[in-house]
Each structure stands twice: as C-alpha cells, then as structure tokens.
Write an enzyme that holds these catalytic residues in place. Structure first.
Site: not given
Ligand SMILES: NC(=O)c1ccc[n+]([C@@H]2O[C@H](COP(=O)([O-])OP(=O)(O)OC[C@H]3O[C@@H](n4cnc5c(N)ncnc54)[C@H](O)[C@@H]3O)[C@@H](O)[C@H]2O)c1
Ligand SMILES: [Zn+2]
Length: 364
Positions: A121, A143, A185, A227, A237, A241, A245, A248, A252, A266
């Site tokens: 929990r 999030k 971003e 942020k 949001e 917030r 987007n 986006h 998207h 993305h």
């Molecule tokens: N929670 C939120 O508010 C929020 C906001 C934006 C995006 N997201 C989510 O984030 C995700 C995308 O995140 P991301 O772009 O970080 O992708 P990711 O976590 O898949 O990382 C991208 C790639 O880089 C590699 N990697 C990570 N750090 C590294 C480093 N320092 N050196 C070498 N390789 C490295 C990872 O293994 C992966 O292959 C999506 O699922 C998206 O929905 C969430």
């Molecule tokens: Zn984004």
C-alpha cells in the site's frame, strides 16, 4: 557543482539535486530516507555504467543495497513487468518504512514509482534519472504508470519521490538520439513559459548537448525548476499542469501514426508537435509567425526534426493523425483541447480549436 530545487507539496515536498559527481555522493543524499534493505532497480544498459558505483556509495553509509536489473525498453513498463518487479521487491524483504531506488530512464522511473506506490500500500522511493528526458521531465512530478493494451500510461498513480538525484555526468553515455529527444522537452519549457530561457538555450544548447557540464547543469536545473513550479501549483493536473503538454497532442498523434516505433521517438514527436502548436497559434492569429519560425529553427539547429516531412518513411496521413487526436481523451464535441501560445513563452490551454484549422495545418 550542484543545484538543489524544491518541489513544494506540503508534507510531500522533496529536493531535486542537479549537478556533477552526484552518483558518487548518492549514499549520503539517500541515507536520511532509507534504512536497512534498499532495493536498487535499474535496466541492463544503465547497470553497465552506473550500478556498481551506486552500490558502493550505499554500502559506505551502511545501507544493505539489493540490485534488481530489468530488461531495457518500453515493454518492461507492463503488467508483466509490474508483477515481476513486485515479487523481486518482496523477495528483498524491504519493509514498509524502507526506500526503493529507481536508477534509469523514464521506463524504470515510471515502473518503479508505480510498483513502490502499490507495494504494501505504498512505500517510499527515490529517483536517480539517467536520461535527459527523465532528468528534466519524468523523474519530477510524481506521475507513475505502466502501459496497457488500450494505450500508454493508462494504469498508474501519483506517487511523489522522496528525493531526485540528477547527475548530468551520466548523460555522456546516452545515445545522441536519446539525448536530443530529451532536449525537445527542455526547449518546450522555454517555449511554454520562459522566453529568456529559450533565448539562453539558443546560445548555449549546442555546448550543453556536447557535454559541457556547467551549461548542462543549468539546462537541467532550470527545466526542473520550471516543472517544479508548475507541479507545485497543480499536482494532479486539474489546471496549469496541462501546459506541460505543449506539442503533445500533435506529438502523440505522430507517435501513434508511426506505430510507436524507432521511426519517431517521443521527444522527436514533441519537437515537431511544438512547432505545429506554434504554427496553429499563428494561423489562428494568436501568435507571430516569426515565433513559430524561431522555434523550428532552433530545434533544427540542434539536430531535432521540426516538421512532419522530417519523419523518415511514408508521410503520416492527415486523416489518420486527426483521428488519433480525436480519440485522444482530450477531445470534446468536435473541438480539440490544445496547448497554444500567445507568443514565445506564453502558452495557454484552450478547448475550442476548430477541427478544420487543424486539418488545414496538417494538409499544408
Ligand atoms: N512520469 C512522467 O511524468 C513521464 C514524463 C515523460 C515520459 N515518461 C515516460 O518515460 C518513458 C521514456 O523514458 P526515457 O526516454 O528515459 O526512456 P528509457 O527509460 O527507455 O531510456 C532510453 C534508453 O536509454 C538507455 N539509458 C538510460 N540511461 C542511460 C545512460 N545514462 N547511458 C546510456 N544508456 C542509457 C536505456 O536503457 C534505454 O535503452 C516513457 O515510458 C514515457 O511514458 C513519463
Ligand atoms: Zn513528453
């Protein structure tokens, strides 16, 4: 060299540390929030470069770190991934008063945040983001989610971390394309709410993206500051917030139309989407065309795509894009919800963008 930003959310407030050499000091930064067993969750790519160093610093402060290494990639952010991670966390024996550490990009951060939010929990977690996208966006704000067959991020919760540690040194090993996708971003923050920051980025982004730690630290810290301010004003949001987007709705739709594939990351969709939002604003007489051109020029200059024509392969069909936007949860009575701008740095949310205006823009 580091900066500390506070996300002010009353009892859920926390610090975001941004700078160099932070993973080496992570034990000291995490110690106030942890005791006993500390699961450290990461993916195989990140583990190669940074896991051992983190484990050593946790050991130095007397914490019992337990590594859990997952497969990299979006597929890990799934029900199956949640089940596997939940069991792995329970096997470590971490107790309700403990701390789980997420070391990785947005995939690890989102999954670990969600898993720790529902485990027993809810137990505390810390974010050590290792991609630019995670450092400036996903690790800050609480999030968390996993993907479902009905769409991305549809099962999740708000669960704020106890601390965020963004060490810009780790960005050196990030593939260039991932770095640039995260940068979209960053540019978005300037475009939506801070024209001075955007102007600073126009001058300094090339050196930041080339690995200059001082400009990279400022880039990440200022993004986190923006942020943090937005999240502090609207944690769940219901209002402002949504400004985050910007770009986006188009982004998207482009991601969906390209099948969420390597054709378009993305952040690349967000880059093109931000330019389209500026162009739509100009077309509706809300914002100067010169600002749209300026944003497009900057994104292009750093190496990001800035128009639909930059997407490799067959051009996504206008009707398909429109239908993705209409299926987006933000559509209401034939009018689309958009973040538009009244000039650079002045984004606002509007619920009455006529579909025809969007169609004209996409067809152009
Ligand atoms: N929670 C939120 O508010 C929020 C906001 C934006 C995006 N997201 C989510 O984030 C995700 C995308 O995140 P991301 O772009 O970080 O992708 P990711 O976590 O898949 O990382 C991208 C790639 O880089 C590699 N990697 C990570 N750090 C590294 C480093 N320092 N050196 C070498 N390789 C490295 C990872 O293994 C992966 O292959 C999506 O699922 C998206 O929905 C969430
Ligand atoms: Zn984004």
């Amino acid at each position: 060299m580091s900066e500390r930003i506070t996300v002010s959310l009353a009892a859920r407030s926390y610090g975001v540390h941004v700078g160099t050499g932070l993973i080496g000091r992570a034990g000291t930064l995490l110690a106030p929030f942890a005791r006993g067993v500390v699961p450290v969750v990461t993916d195989e790519n990140v583990a190669l470069g940074y896991l051992d160093r983190l484990l050593v610093t946790l050991d130095e402060v007397g914490l019992d770190a337990r590594p859990i290494v997952l497969e990299p990639g979006e597929g890990t952010k799934s029900f199956a991934g949640l089940e596997g991670l939940s069991n792995a966390l329970l096997e470590t024996g971490v107790d309700r008063g403990g701390l789980v550490v997420a070391l990785g990009g947005g995939v690890i951060g989102d999954l670990v945040g969600f898993a720790s939010g529902v485990l027993k929990r809810g137990i505390d977690f810390a974010q050590i983001p290792t991609t630019l996208l995670a450092q400036v966006d996903s690790a800050v704000g609480g999030k968390t989610a996993i993907n479902t067959r009905h769409g991305k991020n549809l099962v999740g919760l708000f669960h704020q971390p106890k601390i965020v540690i963004a060490d810009v040194d780790v960005l050196q090993t990030l593939p260039r394309r991932e770095l640039l996708a995260g940068y979209a971003e960053v540019a978005k923050y300037g475009a939506l709410g801070d024209a001075d920051f955007f102007a600073w980025l126009e001058v300094h982004a090339p050196q930041a993206l080339a690995g200059d730690t001082a400009s990279l630290t400022h880039t990440v810290a200022h993004s986190c500051r923006m942020k943090a301010a937005i999240v502090a004003g609207d944690e769940r949001e219901t209002g402002d917030r949504a400004l985050l987007n910007l770009g986006h709705t188009f982004g998207h739709a482009l991601e969906a139309a390209t099948g969420y594939s390597q054709r378009l990351l993305h952040g690349e969709g967000v880059a093109i989407g931000t330019v389209l939002a500026f162009r739509l604003s100009a077309q509706l007489g809300l914002s100067p065309e010169a600002d749209a051109a300026r944003v497009a020029h900057h994104l292009k200059a750093v190496g990001l795509p800035s128009s639909i024509a930059d997407i490799p392969g067959r051009r996504p069909d206008t009707d398909a894009l429109l239908s993705h936007m209409q299926h987006d949860k933000k559509t209401k009575d034939g009018h689309l919800t958009f973040v538009l701008v009244r000039g650079l740095g002045h984004a606002f949310v509007t619920r009455d963008v006529p579909l025809q205006a969007v169609r004209d823009l996409l067809a152009a």
